[in-house]
Design a protein around this motif. Structure first.
Motif, PDB file in Angstrom:
ATOM      1  N   VAL A 152       0.860  -1.300   0.130  1.00 51.24           N
ATOM      2  CA  VAL A 152      -0.019   0.109   0.080  1.00 51.24           C
ATOM      3  C   VAL A 152       0.971   1.186  -0.006  1.00 51.24           C
ATOM      4  O   VAL A 152       0.515   2.336  -0.869  1.00 51.24           O
ATOM      5  CB  VAL A 152      -0.894  -0.009   1.280  1.00 51.24           C
ATOM      6  N   LEU A 153       1.953   1.186   0.560  1.00 48.60           N
ATOM      7  CA  LEU A 153       2.803   2.431   0.948  1.00 48.60           C
ATOM      8  C   LEU A 153       3.990   2.412  -0.221  1.00 48.60           C
ATOM      9  O   LEU A 153       4.910   3.214  -0.231  1.00 48.60           O
ATOM     10  CB  LEU A 153       3.755   2.268   2.066  1.00 48.60           C
ATOM     11  N   GLY A 154       3.612   1.762  -1.363  1.00 44.53           N
ATOM     12  CA  GLY A 154       4.413   1.645  -2.613  1.00 44.53           C
ATOM     13  C   GLY A 154       5.712   0.994  -2.934  1.00 44.53           C
ATOM     14  O   GLY A 154       6.426   1.115  -3.568  1.00 44.53           O
ATOM     15  N   ALA A 155       6.015   0.040  -1.709  1.00 46.71           N
ATOM     16  CA  ALA A 155       7.235  -0.759  -1.790  1.00 46.71           C
ATOM     17  C   ALA A 155       6.885  -2.123  -2.546  1.00 46.71           C
ATOM     18  O   ALA A 155       5.747  -2.526  -2.639  1.00 46.71           O
ATOM     19  CB  ALA A 155       7.706  -1.038  -0.422  1.00 46.71           C
ATOM     20  N   ARG A 156       7.976  -2.721  -2.995  1.00 46.67           N
ATOM     21  CA  ARG A 156       7.807  -4.101  -3.546  1.00 46.67           C
ATOM     22  C   ARG A 156       7.998  -5.271  -2.503  1.00 46.67           C
ATOM     23  O   ARG A 156       8.380  -5.041  -1.513  1.00 46.67           O
ATOM     24  CB  ARG A 156       9.158  -4.191  -4.470  1.00 46.67           C
ATOM     25  N   LEU A 207      11.812  -1.540   1.932  1.00 41.55           N
ATOM     26  CA  LEU A 207      11.363  -0.576   3.060  1.00 41.55           C
ATOM     27  C   LEU A 207      10.530   0.844   2.036  1.00 41.55           C
ATOM     28  O   LEU A 207      11.233   1.126   1.049  1.00 41.55           O
ATOM     29  CB  LEU A 207      12.419   0.183   3.687  1.00 41.55           C
ATOM     30  N   PRO A 208       9.218   0.945   2.534  1.00 37.58           N
ATOM     31  CA  PRO A 208       8.552   2.044   1.908  1.00 37.58           C
ATOM     32  C   PRO A 208       9.364   3.368   1.796  1.00 37.58           C
ATOM     33  O   PRO A 208      10.107   3.583   2.994  1.00 37.58           O
ATOM     34  CB  PRO A 208       7.267   1.931   2.495  1.00 37.58           C
ATOM     35  N   THR A 209       9.331   4.430   1.280  1.00 35.50           N
ATOM     36  CA  THR A 209       9.706   5.530   1.031  1.00 35.50           C
ATOM     37  C   THR A 209       9.462   6.179   2.326  1.00 35.50           C
ATOM     38  O   THR A 209       8.192   6.256   2.552  1.00 35.50           O
ATOM     39  CB  THR A 209       9.387   6.458  -0.153  1.00 35.50           C
ATOM     40  N   GLY A 210      10.258   6.678   3.209  1.00 37.37           N
ATOM     41  CA  GLY A 210       9.970   7.420   4.091  1.00 37.37           C
ATOM     42  C   GLY A 210       9.804   6.642   5.669  1.00 37.37           C
ATOM     43  O   GLY A 210       9.371   7.122   6.521  1.00 37.37           O
ATOM     44  N   PHE A 262       9.036  -2.335  10.053  1.00 39.98           N
ATOM     45  CA  PHE A 262       9.235  -0.820   9.839  1.00 39.98           C
ATOM     46  C   PHE A 262       8.115   0.063  10.409  1.00 39.98           C
ATOM     47  O   PHE A 262       7.153  -0.528  10.557  1.00 39.98           O
ATOM     48  CB  PHE A 262       9.461  -0.561   8.242  1.00 39.98           C
ATOM     49  N   LEU A 263       8.502   1.159  10.540  1.00 41.73           N
ATOM     50  CA  LEU A 263       7.263   2.231  11.105  1.00 41.73           C
ATOM     51  C   LEU A 263       7.359   3.352  10.086  1.00 41.73           C
ATOM     52  O   LEU A 263       8.361   3.852   9.626  1.00 41.73           O
ATOM     53  CB  LEU A 263       7.866   2.909  12.389  1.00 41.73           C
ATOM     54  N   TRP A 264       5.936   3.757   9.692  1.00 42.63           N
ATOM     55  CA  TRP A 264       5.918   4.855   8.646  1.00 42.63           C
ATOM     56  C   TRP A 264       5.138   5.799   9.099  1.00 42.63           C
ATOM     57  O   TRP A 264       3.845   5.592   9.703  1.00 42.63           O
ATOM     58  CB  TRP A 264       5.435   4.223   7.399  1.00 42.63           C
ATOM     59  N   GLU A 265       5.535   7.114   9.334  1.00 41.25           N
ATOM     60  CA  GLU A 265       4.925   8.321  10.101  1.00 41.25           C
ATOM     61  C   GLU A 265       4.067   7.982  11.148  1.00 41.25           C
ATOM     62  O   GLU A 265       2.836   8.477  11.328  1.00 41.25           O
ATOM     63  CB  GLU A 265       3.777   8.743   8.821  1.00 41.25           C
ATOM     64  N   LYS A 266       4.594   7.009  11.994  1.00 40.67           N
ATOM     65  CA  LYS A 266       3.882   6.549  13.297  1.00 40.67           C
ATOM     66  C   LYS A 266       2.619   6.253  13.101  1.00 40.67           C
ATOM     67  O   LYS A 266       1.675   5.836  14.188  1.00 40.67           O
ATOM     68  CB  LYS A 266       3.763   7.920  14.191  1.00 40.67           C
ATOM     69  N   THR A 267       1.944   5.682  11.839  1.00 39.36           N
ATOM     70  CA  THR A 267       0.616   5.395  11.503  1.00 39.36           C
ATOM     71  C   THR A 267       0.552   3.904  11.074  1.00 39.36           C
ATOM     72  O   THR A 267      -0.402   3.157  11.110  1.00 39.36           O
ATOM     73  CB  THR A 267      -0.307   6.202  10.889  1.00 39.36           C
ATOM     74  N   ALA A 268       1.723   3.509  10.445  1.00 41.59           N
ATOM     75  CA  ALA A 268       1.949   2.189   9.738  1.00 41.59           C
ATOM     76  C   ALA A 268       3.206   1.282  10.653  1.00 41.59           C
ATOM     77  O   ALA A 268       4.321   1.915  10.415  1.00 41.59           O
ATOM     78  CB  ALA A 268       2.207   2.251   8.524  1.00 41.59           C
ATOM     79  N   LEU A 269       2.794   0.329  11.281  1.00 38.78           N
ATOM     80  CA  LEU A 269       3.755  -0.523  11.856  1.00 38.78           C
ATOM     81  C   LEU A 269       3.625  -1.977  11.191  1.00 38.78           C
ATOM     82  O   LEU A 269       2.687  -2.501  11.243  1.00 38.78           O
ATOM     83  CB  LEU A 269       3.645  -0.370  13.219  1.00 38.78           C
TER      84      LEU A 269
END
Length: 237
Positions: free
Chosen positions: A105-109, A150-153, A168-175
């Motif tokens: 969903v976050l654009g990673a492979r 890893l998704p960007t950011g 990974f953690l993305w913007e404190k909303t996706a773990l």
């Protein structure tokens, strides 16, 4: 109009993909914290909730993968739901397949890993100042053949010898957790029963008896999981 009770804000919705991979220790944590759990059994075409009825989402594991999107219509619905939930600013925790769906969903492979990883393997923290995971190596249960970039950011939190990106953690909303801290003894036995054909010789695949011999790792896994949930889902006291 009176202000809603904080207890009404403790609502987590669980997305389940197969009958033998359930919430596990998440149910115990929810009961201890007074959190309301609701569940969609997507393999039974259960409906997804309205956005305003939930405060967070947990996406569980399953033997399918992103390669199955063309044959499993509910996976496409689920991905849209995860994306919408993230865009609303609500936290989403993905476990195993759920972690791969978050990465997608976050654009990673998402792709086949170099080696399947099944059994008890040491997780190595990468970001040791994070409060989500222990700061030293710890054993966790694994059962996966796919991995993700890893998704960007995002911030890489953990790795293993077999798999570079374990969390990974993305913007404190996706773990995302590729490994299982929620698993119970009953859950492990269900995997051994339902997926025993995957226990083929490999450098990171343990035999059933070796897996059963390490069940004493479960209490620490559950403590780590409770700490992670308390940090990631900051509900009102």
């Amino acid at each position: 109009m009176s202000k809603p009770s904080p207890a009404l804000l403790r609502r987590i919705h669980v997305l389940q993909h197969v009958h033998f991979e359930g919430p596990g220790h998440l149910e115990t944590w929810a009961r201890l914290r007074g959190v309301s759990l609701t569940l969609s059994k997507l393999y039974q075409d259960d409906p997804l909730p309205m956005d305003e009825s939930i405060d967070g989402v947990v996406v569980l594991g399953g033997p399918m993968g992103l390669r199955d999107l063309s044959r499993l219509d509910w996976m496409n619905r689920e991905l849209r739901f995860i994306e919408k939930t993230l865009h609303s600013g609500k936290p989403v925790l993905g476990i195993c397949l759920g972690a791969q769906m978050l990465a997608h969903v976050l654009g990673a492979r998402v792709y086949r890993g170099s080696h399947p990883e099944i059994g008890w393997h040491a997780v190595q923290p990468v970001e040791t100042h994070s409060d989500l995971l222990p700061r030293e190596n710890f054993p966790a249960f694994h059962w996966h053949g796919d991995t993700f970039d890893l998704p960007t950011g995002s911030r890489q939190l953990a790795k293993t010898d077999a798999t570079l990106n374990q969390a990974f953690l993305w913007e404190k909303t996706a773990l995302a957790l590729q490994f299982h801290l929620e698993i119970t003894q009953e859950g492990i036995e269900a995997l051994l029963r339902e997926c025993e054909g995957e226990l083929i010789p490999g450098p990171y695949i343990q035999r059933a008896e070796g897996i059963r011999a390490k069940m004493d790792n479960l209490p620490d896994c559950h403590l780590h999981f409770q700490t992670l949930l308390d940090e990631f889902f900051p509900f009102p006291a």
